[in-house]
Design an enzyme around this catalytic site. Structure first.
Site, PDB file in Angstrom:
ATOM      1  N   ASN A  12       0.849  -1.187   0.000  1.00  0.00           N
ATOM      2  CA  ASN A  12       0.000   0.000   0.000  1.00  0.00           C
ATOM      3  C   ASN A  12       0.887   1.240   0.000  1.00  0.00           C
ATOM      4  O   ASN A  12       1.508   1.571   1.012  1.00  0.00           O
ATOM      5  CB  ASN A  12      -0.901  -0.014   1.243  1.00  0.00           C
ATOM      6  CG  ASN A  12      -1.761   1.222   1.356  1.00  0.00           C
ATOM      7  OD1 ASN A  12      -1.918   1.986   0.399  1.00  0.00           O
ATOM      8  ND2 ASN A  12      -2.337   1.440   2.531  1.00  0.00           N
ATOM      9  N   LYS A  14       0.012   4.308  -0.178  1.00  0.00           N
ATOM     10  CA  LYS A  14      -0.631   5.474   0.434  1.00  0.00           C
ATOM     11  C   LYS A  14      -0.449   6.689  -0.488  1.00  0.00           C
ATOM     12  O   LYS A  14      -0.483   6.536  -1.707  1.00  0.00           O
ATOM     13  CB  LYS A  14      -0.110   5.689   1.848  1.00  0.00           C
ATOM     14  CG  LYS A  14      -0.271   4.415   2.699  1.00  0.00           C
ATOM     15  CD  LYS A  14       0.038   4.615   4.161  1.00  0.00           C
ATOM     16  CE  LYS A  14      -0.159   3.305   4.915  1.00  0.00           C
ATOM     17  NZ  LYS A  14       0.030   3.470   6.374  1.00  0.00           N
ATOM     18  N   HIS A 104      -9.464   0.758   5.357  1.00  0.00           N
ATOM     19  CA  HIS A 104      -8.162   0.953   5.991  1.00  0.00           C
ATOM     20  C   HIS A 104      -8.325   1.849   7.218  1.00  0.00           C
ATOM     21  O   HIS A 104      -9.170   2.752   7.234  1.00  0.00           O
ATOM     22  CB  HIS A 104      -7.178   1.582   4.999  1.00  0.00           C
ATOM     23  CG  HIS A 104      -5.764   1.573   5.462  1.00  0.00           C
ATOM     24  ND1 HIS A 104      -5.273   2.512   6.351  1.00  0.00           N
ATOM     25  CD2 HIS A 104      -4.728   0.735   5.190  1.00  0.00           C
ATOM     26  CE1 HIS A 104      -3.997   2.256   6.585  1.00  0.00           C
ATOM     27  NE2 HIS A 104      -3.645   1.194   5.894  1.00  0.00           N
ATOM     28  N   GLU A 106      -6.752   4.282   8.278  1.00  0.00           N
ATOM     29  CA  GLU A 106      -6.632   5.719   8.014  1.00  0.00           C
ATOM     30  C   GLU A 106      -7.924   6.288   7.438  1.00  0.00           C
ATOM     31  O   GLU A 106      -8.278   7.439   7.700  1.00  0.00           O
ATOM     32  CB  GLU A 106      -5.450   5.968   7.072  1.00  0.00           C
ATOM     33  CG  GLU A 106      -4.111   5.679   7.734  1.00  0.00           C
ATOM     34  CD  GLU A 106      -2.963   5.518   6.772  1.00  0.00           C
ATOM     35  OE1 GLU A 106      -1.839   5.262   7.238  1.00  0.00           O
ATOM     36  OE2 GLU A 106      -3.170   5.620   5.545  1.00  0.00           O
ATOM     37  N   GLU A 174      -5.088  -5.370  10.618  1.00  0.00           N
ATOM     38  CA  GLU A 174      -4.088  -4.322  10.812  1.00  0.00           C
ATOM     39  C   GLU A 174      -4.323  -3.652  12.173  1.00  0.00           C
ATOM     40  O   GLU A 174      -5.144  -2.733  12.266  1.00  0.00           O
ATOM     41  CB  GLU A 174      -4.124  -3.302   9.680  1.00  0.00           C
ATOM     42  CG  GLU A 174      -5.514  -2.838   9.262  1.00  0.00           C
ATOM     43  CD  GLU A 174      -5.493  -1.490   8.576  1.00  0.00           C
ATOM     44  OE1 GLU A 174      -4.468  -1.131   7.984  1.00  0.00           O
ATOM     45  OE2 GLU A 174      -6.505  -0.781   8.662  1.00  0.00           O
ATOM     46  N   GLY A 180       2.880   1.890  11.381  1.00  0.00           N
ATOM     47  CA  GLY A 180       3.815   3.003  11.370  1.00  0.00           C
ATOM     48  C   GLY A 180       4.576   3.209  12.661  1.00  0.00           C
ATOM     49  O   GLY A 180       5.356   4.152  12.788  1.00  0.00           O
ATOM     50  N   SER A 220       3.683  -2.506  10.528  1.00  0.00           N
ATOM     51  CA  SER A 220       5.137  -2.552  10.723  1.00  0.00           C
ATOM     52  C   SER A 220       5.748  -3.859  10.219  1.00  0.00           C
ATOM     53  O   SER A 220       6.646  -4.434  10.836  1.00  0.00           O
ATOM     54  CB  SER A 220       5.489  -2.316  12.204  1.00  0.00           C
ATOM     55  OG  SER A 220       5.072  -1.025  12.619  1.00  0.00           O
TER      56      SER A 220
END
Length: 262
Positions: A12, A14, A104, A106, A174, A180, A220
């Protein structure tokens, strides 16, 4: 039920790489995998560029017959109409996208997407022949309050309402607290949640669908830890974020089988 699920390693990107950078990246990725004699039977490789890159990636993959799948990072729940700024699944299908990421963390956090929004997008993907990469996961607060797997399981239940069990989906666990952060979940944690998610798939879609559905881990992921995740029986690949932008690192993740026996 014993089913041979081909692992999926998905990158991904992003909001990174313009269309020219995307062309260069995909070319280098293909060269890297070819140099390493990567066997497509070992793992399917997919990249998820920004919308503006998709046509360029499509042209390159088709022209050079590259063994790389691709998809979009999101889609609209609507097929067409007065929805400024949104991208229809019909448009993605015309670009020969195989996959689309849905739900996702985000999107849920930054754009306020609800479980109902995610479900509507999964149904939209299925209408247009796209395979949803359905993301579920919990925050650190969720984990503390509800324990492992409770929130991902609830999100998966909501997202699967009305889906066609005969059509392929991919589920990506996830944990938000790992994305991250540099601190991945342990393989045992990922396996615990993946097993619970497969149980929900069996309950809602049937044993056959549950057995063939690939469940990815994301958060990660890097070359140093991918093999440990892939040893777990219910983990069938990875949704890779930051590391997918590094050719050498992502190629090493794809070649996880070289490390399985190490």
């Amino acid at each position: 039920m014993a089913v041979n699920r081909v692992p999926l390693i998905a990158g991904n990107w992003k909001m990174n790489l313009d269309h020219l950078q995307a062309i260069a990246f995909v070319q280098k990725l293909a060269w890297s995998l070819a140099d390493a004699k990567h066997a497509s039977a070992d793992a399917e490789v997919a990249v998820f560029p920004p919308f503006t890159d998709l046509r360029s990636v499509q042209t390159l993959v088709a022209a050079d017959s590259l063994p790389i799948a691709y998809g979009a990072q999101d889609l609209s729940a609507h097929d067409s109409g007065a929805y400024t700024g949104e991208v229809s699944g019909a448009f993605l299908a015309q670009l020969d996208c195989a996959y689309v990421i849905i739900g996702h963390s985000e999107r849920r956090t930054l754009h306020g997407e609800t479980d109902a929004d995610v479900n509507a997008k999964v149904l939209a993907a299925q209408r247009h022949g796209l395979v949803p990469v359905l993301c579920v996961g919990e925050t650190a607060e969720d984990l503390e309050q509800h324990g492992a797997s409770a929130v991902p399981v609830a999100q998966l239940r909501a997202a699967l309402e009305g889906v066609d069990a005969a059509k392929e989906i991919v589920v990506a666990y996830e944990p938000v607290w790992a994305i991250g952060s540099g601190q991945a979940a342990t393989p045992e944690q990922a396996e615990q949640v993946a097993a619970a998610l497969r149980g929900v798939l069996a309950e809602l879609l049937g044993d056959d669908a549950a057995a063939r559905t690939r469940i990815l881990y994301g958060g990660s992921v890097k070359a140093a830890n991918i093999a440990a995740f892939m040893r777990e029986p219910n983990v069938d690949g990875a949704l890779v974020g930051g590391a997918s932008l590094d050719i050498d690192e992502f190629s090493a993740i794809v070649r996880f089988k070289k490390h399985i026996g190490a």
